[in-house]
Design a protein around this motif. Structure first.
Motif, PDB file in Angstrom:
ATOM      1  N   ILE A  51      32.125 -67.827  42.644  1.00 29.65           N
ATOM      2  CA  ILE A  51      30.706 -67.696  42.837  1.00 29.65           C
ATOM      3  C   ILE A  51      30.083 -68.310  44.188  1.00 29.65           C
ATOM      4  CG2 ILE A  51      30.341 -70.105  41.743  1.00 29.65           C
ATOM      5  CD1 ILE A  51      27.912 -68.933  39.895  1.00 29.65           C
ATOM      6  N   GLY A  52      28.989 -67.635  44.516  1.00 33.19           N
ATOM      7  CA  GLY A  52      28.460 -67.851  45.446  1.00 33.19           C
ATOM      8  C   GLY A  52      27.253 -69.086  45.624  1.00 33.19           C
ATOM      9  N   ASP A  53      27.091 -69.587  46.643  1.00 37.40           N
ATOM     10  CA  ASP A  53      26.258 -70.810  46.629  1.00 37.40           C
ATOM     11  C   ASP A  53      24.800 -70.632  46.015  1.00 37.40           C
ATOM     12  OD1 ASP A  53      25.692 -69.214  48.749  1.00 37.40           O
ATOM     13  OD2 ASP A  53      25.255 -71.026  50.319  1.00 37.40           O
ATOM     14  N   SER A  54      24.033 -69.344  46.434  1.00 33.10           N
ATOM     15  CA  SER A  54      23.002 -68.928  45.954  1.00 33.10           C
ATOM     16  C   SER A  54      23.037 -68.524  44.374  1.00 33.10           C
ATOM     17  CB  SER A  54      22.378 -67.683  46.869  1.00 33.10           C
ATOM     18  OG  SER A  54      20.988 -67.366  46.308  1.00 33.10           O
ATOM     19  N   THR A  55      24.115 -67.817  44.130  1.00 30.77           N
ATOM     20  CA  THR A  55      24.296 -67.542  42.505  1.00 30.77           C
ATOM     21  C   THR A  55      24.579 -68.703  41.823  1.00 30.77           C
ATOM     22  OG1 THR A  55      25.326 -65.338  43.620  1.00 30.77           O
ATOM     23  CG2 THR A  55      25.517 -65.804  41.185  1.00 30.77           C
ATOM     24  N   PHE A  56      25.222 -69.703  42.415  1.00 33.43           N
ATOM     25  CA  PHE A  56      25.321 -70.889  41.544  1.00 33.43           C
ATOM     26  C   PHE A  56      24.124 -71.623  41.157  1.00 33.43           C
ATOM     27  CE2 PHE A  56      26.016 -75.725  41.587  1.00 33.43           C
ATOM     28  CZ  PHE A  56      26.841 -75.510  40.271  1.00 33.43           C
ATOM     29  N   TRP A  57      23.260 -71.669  42.095  1.00 27.44           N
ATOM     30  CA  TRP A  57      21.580 -72.241  41.983  1.00 27.44           C
ATOM     31  C   TRP A  57      21.029 -71.350  41.068  1.00 27.44           C
ATOM     32  CZ3 TRP A  57      21.091 -77.026  43.270  1.00 27.44           C
ATOM     33  CH2 TRP A  57      21.791 -77.661  44.473  1.00 27.44           C
ATOM     34  N   HIS A  58      21.347 -70.002  41.054  1.00 29.84           N
ATOM     35  CA  HIS A  58      20.414 -68.995  40.242  1.00 29.84           C
ATOM     36  C   HIS A  58      20.830 -69.125  38.994  1.00 29.84           C
ATOM     37  CE1 HIS A  58      19.752 -64.911  38.616  1.00 29.84           C
ATOM     38  NE2 HIS A  58      18.902 -64.748  39.463  1.00 29.84           N
ATOM     39  N   THR A  59      22.078 -69.177  38.439  1.00 29.96           N
ATOM     40  CA  THR A  59      22.501 -69.085  36.984  1.00 29.96           C
ATOM     41  C   THR A  59      23.809 -69.748  36.836  1.00 29.96           C
ATOM     42  OG1 THR A  59      22.869 -66.781  37.173  1.00 29.96           O
ATOM     43  CG2 THR A  59      21.056 -67.148  35.752  1.00 29.96           C
ATOM     44  N   GLY A  60      24.353 -70.254  37.798  1.00 33.48           N
ATOM     45  CA  GLY A  60      25.664 -71.058  37.630  1.00 33.48           C
ATOM     46  C   GLY A  60      25.761 -72.379  36.899  1.00 33.48           C
ATOM     47  N   ILE A  61      24.580 -73.178  37.278  1.00 33.64           N
ATOM     48  CA  ILE A  61      24.673 -74.530  36.712  1.00 33.64           C
ATOM     49  C   ILE A  61      24.667 -74.710  35.317  1.00 33.64           C
ATOM     50  CG2 ILE A  61      23.241 -76.433  36.595  1.00 33.64           C
ATOM     51  CD1 ILE A  61      22.263 -75.752  39.677  1.00 33.64           C
TER      52      ILE A  61
ATOM     53  N   LEU B  67      31.576 -70.647  46.959  1.00 36.17           N
ATOM     54  CA  LEU B  67      31.798 -70.097  48.293  1.00 36.17           C
ATOM     55  C   LEU B  67      30.203 -70.530  48.934  1.00 36.17           C
ATOM     56  CD1 LEU B  67      33.715 -66.970  48.155  1.00 36.17           C
ATOM     57  CD2 LEU B  67      34.441 -69.262  47.735  1.00 36.17           C
ATOM     58  N   ASP B  68      30.288 -71.594  49.919  1.00 33.67           N
ATOM     59  CA  ASP B  68      28.749 -71.844  50.356  1.00 33.67           C
ATOM     60  C   ASP B  68      28.942 -71.553  51.901  1.00 33.67           C
ATOM     61  OD1 ASP B  68      26.967 -73.190  51.282  1.00 33.67           O
ATOM     62  OD2 ASP B  68      27.607 -75.280  50.972  1.00 33.67           O
ATOM     63  N   ASN B  69      28.008 -70.438  52.113  1.00 32.51           N
ATOM     64  CA  ASN B  69      27.805 -70.036  53.286  1.00 32.51           C
ATOM     65  C   ASN B  69      26.528 -70.275  53.764  1.00 32.51           C
ATOM     66  OD1 ASN B  69      26.548 -68.055  51.891  1.00 32.51           O
ATOM     67  ND2 ASN B  69      27.755 -66.265  52.620  1.00 32.51           N
ATOM     68  N   SER B  70      25.912 -71.035  53.406  1.00 33.43           N
ATOM     69  CA  SER B  70      24.556 -71.745  53.652  1.00 33.43           C
ATOM     70  C   SER B  70      23.423 -70.813  53.658  1.00 33.43           C
ATOM     71  CB  SER B  70      24.812 -72.430  55.183  1.00 33.43           C
ATOM     72  OG  SER B  70      25.942 -73.383  55.116  1.00 33.43           O
ATOM     73  N   VAL B  71      23.290 -69.582  53.143  1.00 36.07           N
ATOM     74  CA  VAL B  71      22.301 -68.472  52.914  1.00 36.07           C
ATOM     75  C   VAL B  71      22.625 -67.488  51.910  1.00 36.07           C
ATOM     76  CG1 VAL B  71      23.603 -66.853  54.526  1.00 36.07           C
ATOM     77  CG2 VAL B  71      21.213 -67.391  54.939  1.00 36.07           C
ATOM     78  N   VAL B  72      21.502 -66.813  51.681  1.00 36.18           N
ATOM     79  CA  VAL B  72      21.768 -65.594  50.784  1.00 36.18           C
ATOM     80  C   VAL B  72      21.992 -64.619  51.560  1.00 36.18           C
ATOM     81  CG1 VAL B  72      20.697 -64.286  48.680  1.00 36.18           C
ATOM     82  CG2 VAL B  72      19.935 -66.720  49.407  1.00 36.18           C
ATOM     83  N   ALA B  73      23.131 -64.353  52.040  1.00 30.18           N
ATOM     84  CA  ALA B  73      23.755 -63.153  52.919  1.00 30.18           C
ATOM     85  C   ALA B  73      23.633 -61.963  52.616  1.00 30.18           C
ATOM     86  CB  ALA B  73      25.300 -63.735  53.432  1.00 30.18           C
ATOM     87  N   MET B  74      23.804 -61.671  51.270  1.00 35.84           N
ATOM     88  CA  MET B  74      23.708 -60.249  50.937  1.00 35.84           C
ATOM     89  C   MET B  74      22.663 -59.699  51.165  1.00 35.84           C
ATOM     90  SD  MET B  74      26.044 -58.292  49.687  1.00 35.84           S
ATOM     91  CE  MET B  74      26.594 -56.626  48.429  1.00 35.84           C
TER      92      MET B  74
END
Length: 518
Positions: free
Chosen positions: A403-413, A431-438
């Motif tokens: 799961i991506g970092d932003s997606t984790f904050w979104h509904t992963g928790i 996968l923490d790339n420090s941004v909502v890259a997509m």
């Protein structure tokens, strides 16, 4: 008045600014992302990247309760996340104008489905406006706030990728002043409990005739009388497709829903044949079939049911040459960027040898493609952890969720808490790339930057995971392959919920982050 060339997303944003909004909320999602970005960069209006679409809608509803105008924007699948407050908001009603701008994605250019948001508007019994070019994207959004306040209901602006991501001339008008705060208590219209909702539902049903009256007043739907016994009913963006035919045929232009039955009856009464053109599902085509024996469209196979419609199928239907020839263009499927840190993560994950890998929504989803072929399933935002729980609880060993970092904050928790609570034996890889890259490098909560570029508190993924009760959490640079492979193997082989955070900035923003630190 000034006339400028604008993206469709910017035109929607401009319409909201001109309407005098006090706040804007959104979660990044193609094709609607740039709506909030335009407001953040081109106005002093307060706005936020919300943690997910449900929160974005609820924050916007809170603004409306104060009597001020607010815009909430999201992509079509984001409305699924926001559906709970969305459906009840129509019962409770709104005070300040509340406009929900939804970007649909026919053709699934950057989405996991092609759903049609008009059905959500119909389900919630609220008006839906569907612009067909940049000018109407601005104008309809601005008008929608007036309609919202007149009805006391949220109003949806439904548009698609082709409109939102194309440039068109747009006339800029004056910006209305923001309204004063007018917050007061009214339990019967603000508290959704059983004793209130039945009367509220009755009020909502009573508003349906008024919705039709208001839409008629603004002439969103109108008959364009011409010669010919073949009539075209064109909805939203499809109206521009009908104009490209250059045929002298009568057209019923539909850019607002619901549509009056009397208008359809009037249009079809003297026609031999009716062609219904609409992006998405055959919503209007089904309605027209009640009033004419010969209707052609998606249900008859004359127009494609799947994929983006575009102008070409209609041109072919009339024996004309298509405007484009996509078959002549070499395919360029998306792939992970050269130098992407996710590449190094997937190398390590494959070396660790998981039995099954559940994927999620983001640029890292491209890890499902060769040369990695590292993901075995992808459903929706935040579902990687939830799916892993279900698989592992059936006795499957060595299950990993990515799961991506932003997606984790979104509904992963919530899913991670569920995994801990229900004793799942899984490895969660963030996968923490420090941004909502997509969606174009929007900031995330752990970056410490708001939508307006202001500094705010930095949240910690490690601390959040520990607070959720996981058995272990470790943060590793994916370039440290041996260390990463070892951590992934431990997580796969050890009972409990283990988290490995692959932390390295997206290669496209790494330089900018270094500049800010220095």
């Amino acid at each position: 008045m000034k006339r400028v060339l604008m993206l469709g997303t910017d035109a929607v944003a401009r319409g909201a600014i001109e309407a005098g909004i006090s706040y804007a909320t959104s979660y990044p999602g193609t094709p609607a992302t740039q709506i909030l970005e335009y407001i953040a960069k081109n106005s002093d209006i307060l706005c936020e990247w919300s943690i997910n679409e449900k929160v974005a809608f609820e924050v916007a509803y809170g603004v409306s309760i104060t009597g001020r105008r607010v815009l909430c924007s999201m992509k079509h699948v984001g409305l699924n996340v926001a559906a709970d407050p969305f459906m009840t908001a129509s019962y409770l009603g709104v005070r300040g104008g509340f406009v929900l701008a939804v970007g649909d994605d026919p053709g699934a250019y950057s989405s996991q489905n092609e759903q049609d948001s008009r059905f959500y508007a119909s389900f919630a019994k609220i008006p839906c406006l569907e612009p067909y070019d940049g000018e109407t994207a601005r104008a309809y959004t601005k008008i929608a706030f007036d309609i919202s306040e007149e009805l006391g209901l949220p109003v949806m602006i439904r548009s698609q990728t082709r409109l939102l991501h194309c440039f068109a001339p747009v006339t800029l008008e004056e910006v209305k002043p923001q309204k004063e705060v007018n917050l007061y208590k009214d339990p019967q219209h603000l508290i959704a409990i059983p004793r209130h909702v039945i009367p509220l539902h009755k009020e909502l049903n009573a508003k349906q005739s008024k919705i039709l009256e208001i839409l008629k007043k603004y002439r969103f739907n109108e008959i364009i009388s011409r010669e010919g016994k073949i009539g075209i009913i064109a909805c939203g963006l499809a109206y521009t497709y009908a104009l490209e035919l250059e045929e002298n045929l009568p057209i019923l232009k539909i850019t607002a829903y619901p549509v009056e039955d009397t208008l359809i009856k009037e249009f079809v009464k003297d026609l031999d044949e009716v062609i219904v053109v609409e992006e998405g599902y055959p919503l209007i085509e089904k309605q027209v079939r009640c009033y004419h024996p010969k209707v052609r469209g998606k249900l008859t196979g004359d127009l494609p049911f799947e994929g983006e419609l575009g102008p070409d199928p209609l041109l072919r239907l009339f024996g004309k040459s298509p405007s484009t020839h996509p078959e002549e263009v070499p395919p360029r499927p998306p792939t992970l960027c050269p130098g992407c840190p996710h590449r190094e993560f997937y190398k390590a994950l494959l070396s660790a040898g998981p039995t099954f890998v559940t994927g999620d929504i983001g640029c890292y989803t491209l890890g499902c493609l060769p040369p990695f072929s590292a993901l075995d399933t992808c459903l929706c935002m935040g579902a990687s952890i939830s799916k892993a729980i279900g698989i592992a609880r059936q006795g499957v060993k060595r299950v990993a969720a990515v799961i991506g970092d932003s997606t984790f904050w979104h509904t992963g928790i919530p899913a991670l808490i569920d995994a801990v609570y229900n004793k799942a034996d899984i490895l969660v890889c963030i996968l923490d790339n420090s941004v909502v890259a997509m969606t174009g490098h929007q900031p995330t909560p752990h970056l410490g930057i708001t939508a307006k570029g202001e500094e705010t508190k930095k949240l910690s993924l490690v601390e959040i995971c520990r607070a959720c009760g996981v058995d272990s959490v470790v943060e590793i640079d994916p370039l440290k392959q041996e260390e990463l492979v070892s951590a992934l193997k431990r997580g796969l082989e050890t009972p409990g919920v283990h988290v490995v955070i692959s932390k390295r900035p997206c290669v496209l923003i790494a330089g900018k982050l270094k500049e800010k630190k220095s």
